[in-house]
Scaffold this motif. Structure first.
Motif, PDB file in Angstrom:
ATOM      1  N   LEU A 129     121.400 -29.033 -35.085  1.00  0.00           N
ATOM      2  CA  LEU A 129     121.177 -28.889 -33.593  1.00  0.00           C
ATOM      3  C   LEU A 129     122.918 -28.041 -33.775  1.00  0.00           C
ATOM      4  CD1 LEU A 129     119.393 -32.067 -32.220  1.00  0.00           C
ATOM      5  CD2 LEU A 129     118.095 -30.049 -32.222  1.00  0.00           C
ATOM      6  N   GLU A 133     121.739 -37.101 -44.600  1.00  0.00           N
ATOM      7  CA  GLU A 133     122.631 -37.470 -43.310  1.00  0.00           C
ATOM      8  C   GLU A 133     122.737 -37.844 -42.568  1.00  0.00           C
ATOM      9  OE1 GLU A 133     126.873 -35.266 -43.679  1.00  0.00           O
ATOM     10  OE2 GLU A 133     127.168 -36.508 -42.421  1.00  0.00           O
ATOM     11  N   GLU A 164     136.689 -31.270 -35.942  1.00  0.00           N
ATOM     12  CA  GLU A 164     136.274 -31.777 -37.447  1.00  0.00           C
ATOM     13  C   GLU A 164     136.352 -30.605 -38.791  1.00  0.00           C
ATOM     14  OE1 GLU A 164     134.346 -33.767 -39.374  1.00  0.00           O
ATOM     15  OE2 GLU A 164     134.752 -35.216 -37.775  1.00  0.00           O
ATOM     16  N   GLU A 182     129.830 -43.475 -31.974  1.00  0.00           N
ATOM     17  CA  GLU A 182     131.218 -42.880 -32.937  1.00  0.00           C
ATOM     18  C   GLU A 182     132.695 -44.448 -32.766  1.00  0.00           C
ATOM     19  OE1 GLU A 182     132.740 -39.216 -33.629  1.00  0.00           O
ATOM     20  OE2 GLU A 182     132.725 -38.542 -31.657  1.00  0.00           O
ATOM     21  N   GLN A 195     135.938 -38.800 -32.067  1.00  0.00           N
ATOM     22  CA  GLN A 195     136.931 -39.582 -32.932  1.00  0.00           C
ATOM     23  C   GLN A 195     138.278 -39.739 -33.054  1.00  0.00           C
ATOM     24  OE1 GLN A 195     136.536 -38.604 -37.387  1.00  0.00           O
ATOM     25  NE2 GLN A 195     138.293 -39.728 -37.567  1.00  0.00           N
ATOM     26  N   ARG A 245     128.541 -27.959 -32.684  1.00  0.00           N
ATOM     27  CA  ARG A 245     128.979 -27.148 -33.465  1.00  0.00           C
ATOM     28  C   ARG A 245     128.089 -26.478 -32.900  1.00  0.00           C
ATOM     29  NH1 ARG A 245     129.918 -32.152 -37.124  1.00  0.00           N
ATOM     30  NH2 ARG A 245     130.921 -33.952 -35.874  1.00  0.00           N
TER      31      ARG A 245
HETATM   32  O1  4AD Z   1     129.608 -35.990 -40.291  1.00  0.00           O
HETATM   33  P1  4AD Z   1     130.454 -35.740 -39.198  1.00  0.00           P
HETATM   34  O2  4AD Z   1     130.560 -34.786 -39.200  1.00  0.00           O
HETATM   35  O3  4AD Z   1     130.767 -36.494 -38.839  1.00  0.00           O
HETATM   36  C1  4AD Z   1     132.133 -36.675 -37.840  1.00  0.00           C
HETATM   37  O4  4AD Z   1     131.781 -36.239 -36.964  1.00  0.00           O
HETATM   38  C2  4AD Z   1     133.328 -37.742 -38.032  1.00  0.00           C
HETATM   39  N1  4AD Z   1     134.250 -37.394 -37.011  1.00  0.00           N
HETATM   40  C3  4AD Z   1     132.972 -39.023 -37.094  1.00  0.00           C
HETATM   41  C4  4AD Z   1     133.883 -40.212 -36.945  1.00  0.00           C
HETATM   42  O5  4AD Z   1     134.209 -40.389 -38.625  1.00  0.00           O
HETATM   43  N2  4AD Z   1     134.007 -40.535 -36.270  1.00  0.00           N
HETATM   44  O6  4AD Z   1     129.035 -36.037 -38.196  1.00  0.00           O
HETATM   45  C5  4AD Z   1     128.379 -37.321 -38.240  1.00  0.00           C
HETATM   46  C6  4AD Z   1     126.942 -37.782 -38.064  1.00  0.00           C
HETATM   47  C7  4AD Z   1     126.588 -36.870 -39.210  1.00  0.00           C
HETATM   48  O7  4AD Z   1     126.534 -38.063 -40.560  1.00  0.00           O
HETATM   49  C8  4AD Z   1     124.696 -36.325 -38.545  1.00  0.00           C
HETATM   50  O8  4AD Z   1     123.776 -38.014 -38.508  1.00  0.00           O
HETATM   51  C9  4AD Z   1     125.184 -35.677 -37.892  1.00  0.00           C
HETATM   52  O9  4AD Z   1     126.409 -36.263 -36.520  1.00  0.00           O
HETATM   53  N3  4AD Z   1     125.565 -34.192 -36.788  1.00  0.00           N
HETATM   54  C10 4AD Z   1     124.731 -33.584 -36.531  1.00  0.00           C
HETATM   55  N4  4AD Z   1     123.709 -34.282 -36.111  1.00  0.00           N
HETATM   56  C11 4AD Z   1     122.920 -32.813 -35.575  1.00  0.00           C
HETATM   57  N5  4AD Z   1     122.514 -31.796 -35.411  1.00  0.00           N
HETATM   58  C12 4AD Z   1     124.033 -31.042 -36.086  1.00  0.00           C
HETATM   59  N6  4AD Z   1     124.465 -30.079 -35.993  1.00  0.00           N
HETATM   60  C13 4AD Z   1     125.177 -32.183 -36.471  1.00  0.00           C
HETATM   61  N7  4AD Z   1     125.859 -32.370 -37.592  1.00  0.00           N
HETATM   62  C14 4AD Z   1     126.515 -33.841 -37.590  1.00  0.00           C
END
Ligand code: 4AD
Ligand code: MG
Length: 433
Positions: free
Chosen positions: A220, A356, A167, A227, A189, A210
């Protein structure tokens, strides 16, 4: 019946009038002169056990009188229907035996501070509210698999230890890997993209990591993400899949977790209206709207948590915001042919301020554009050779998204903080228990 011949509390209705033995943990006990009541939880349900003093033997009575919260015990008695008892049945006890005593159980049935509860997460899991949220989580994760299985997707398990940044470089956990640097996966992904030409419709589901240095109620450091990735699907197809999928998850929870949602006092009226189509708004329109309401938001920046709440509050349904500026999003997103400043992506914002829950996009399928983006972002090009191969050998339009399980279940259960939606949360300041 379990291997040891214990009956499960959830199936006591099949044993009315019979004598059974139940094993579980003591939730509470009330002692009167002629009768005692103890409430036993066996994990499948909760049953009230009645001890009439003149019917049980003296030793069982003495044991019951001295019972302490969360002692494990074995209770033998006759199953009786009783509409007033929790669960509708009670056990008229003949015998009772402590298996493992519990003294000074720390989590009392009263208000505790959240730090105290988090320090005792290993015990807090036993409480009614936490059992309810984790039950909903379990139902939702099962529904995720059921949905994609039904729709003909193949599940691809992606690696946790990775060599390429998925990412962004800002939130990586890294570890030494025999002299090389390995990262804990931020996403699966890139790997499901590779599996697309093999199976067309694929998905991965697992923990992602993350190093978020933010202490918000939505972040978190370890969270679960599903995905899906679909060949020959564009950004519009992608949003259609998202709204059908999210509606299915909500419907499953409403259908199969009504007891739990009641325990959690979730007002389900707005959840009941969740079905396609969801409203859509372009990023540019969202910025205009926010500015109109006095926000400092400028075109080009990613939306903040407060902006997301403002936009989503105008709707009962989740809201798609699509076509964000390139610089606000990850390197792999497809440049928008109609406006190359933007990419063909979307976020899905849950209503009621839960933020989101999905990030998705069509992927850049042009090898030169993708190479240029990797360079622009300053990512190590040598780690992406295999990813670029996917564009060199039969490139194809494809799209996918990631749904965060904890945020989704927070919304469905109405719990304000994601830390309750995962059995053992990992946060910036929490690695134990
Ligand atoms: O928007 P994100 O970063 O998207 C991706 O990781 C893409 N690779 C997904 C893809 O297209 N295959 O993260 C996706 C979702 C967010 O919308 C959120 O719901 C969750 O993951 N998310 C978290 N949930 C909890 N704690 C965090 N630190 C999060 N970061 C993202
Ligand atoms: Mg995102």
């Amino acid at each position: 019946m379990s291997a040891r011949g214990y009956a499960e509390v959830r199936s006591l209705s099949h044993h009315v009038g019979e004598e059974v033995t139940v094993a579980g943990w003591l939730e509470s006990v009330r002692v009167h002169a002629k009768v005692s009541f103890c409430v036993v939880r066996d994990g499948t349900g909760v049953v009230q056990c009645v001890l009439p003093r003149n019917e049980v033997d003296e030793e069982a009575w003495e044991t019951a009188v001295e019972l302490t919260q969360e002692s494990s015990l074995e209770v033998t008695g006759r199953v009786k229907e009783d509409a007033r008892a929790p669960g509708g049945y009670e056990l008229v006890v003949r015998d009772l035996r402590v298996l493992g005593p519990s003294h000074d159980y720390p989590v009392q049935p009263k208000e505790h501070g959240v730090d105290f509860l988090m320090d005792h997460r290993h015990l807090w899991l036993r409480s009614t509210s936490q059992r309810a949220v984790l039950k909903v989580r379990s139902e939702v994760t099962q529904a995720i698999h059921d949905y994609f299985h039904r729709e003909g997707f193949t599940r691809i398990d992606t690696p946790i230890l990775t060599g390429a940044i998925g990412e962004s470089a800002g939130t990586l956990f890294s570890t030494d890997y025999f002299g090389e640097t390995a990262y804990l996966a931020q996403t699966g992904q890139l790997y499901v993209e590779a599996a697309c030409p093999a199976f067309r419709k694929v998905y991965c589901f697992g923990p992602t990591f993350r190093a978020e240095k933010s202490k918000t109620r939505r972040h978190l450091t370890e969270f679960w993400m599903v995905e899906p990735e679909v060949a020959f699907a564009d950004s519009d197809d992608n949003m259609r899949l998202q709204e059908a999928f999210v509606s299915y998850l909500v419907e499953r929870a409403l259908d199969r977790c009504s007891e739990e949602l009641k325990i959690l006092e979730r007002d389900t009226s707005r959840l009941e209206s969740v079905r396609p189509p969801f409203p859509r708004m372009s990023y540019s329109d969202a910025v205009e709207r926010l500015q109109g309401q006095g926000s400092e938001m400028e075109w080009g920046k990613d939306l903040g948590g407060a902006d997301e709440t403002t936009l989503a509050q105008e709707h009962d349904l989740p809201l798609f915001v699509h076509d964000y500026p390139k610089e606000a999003k990850a390197f792999y997103m497809k440049e928008n042919p109609e406006d190359p400043r933007t990419v063909r992506c979307n976020d899905l914002l849950a209503p009621e301020g839960y933020g989101e829950i999905i990030g998705g996009s069509q992927r850049e399928d042009d090898v030169q554009k993708l190479e240029a983006r990797i360079r622009e972002e300053g990512l190590p090009e040598e780690a992406y050779g295999w990813y670029l191969d996917l564009r060199r050998y039969g490139t194809f339009v494809h799209s996918g998204f990631g749904l965060g399980v904890e945020r989704t279940v927070a919304w469905i259960t109405g719990r304000p903080h994601v830390r309750e939606l995962i059995p053992f949360p990992r946060l910036m300041n929490r690695l134990h228990p």
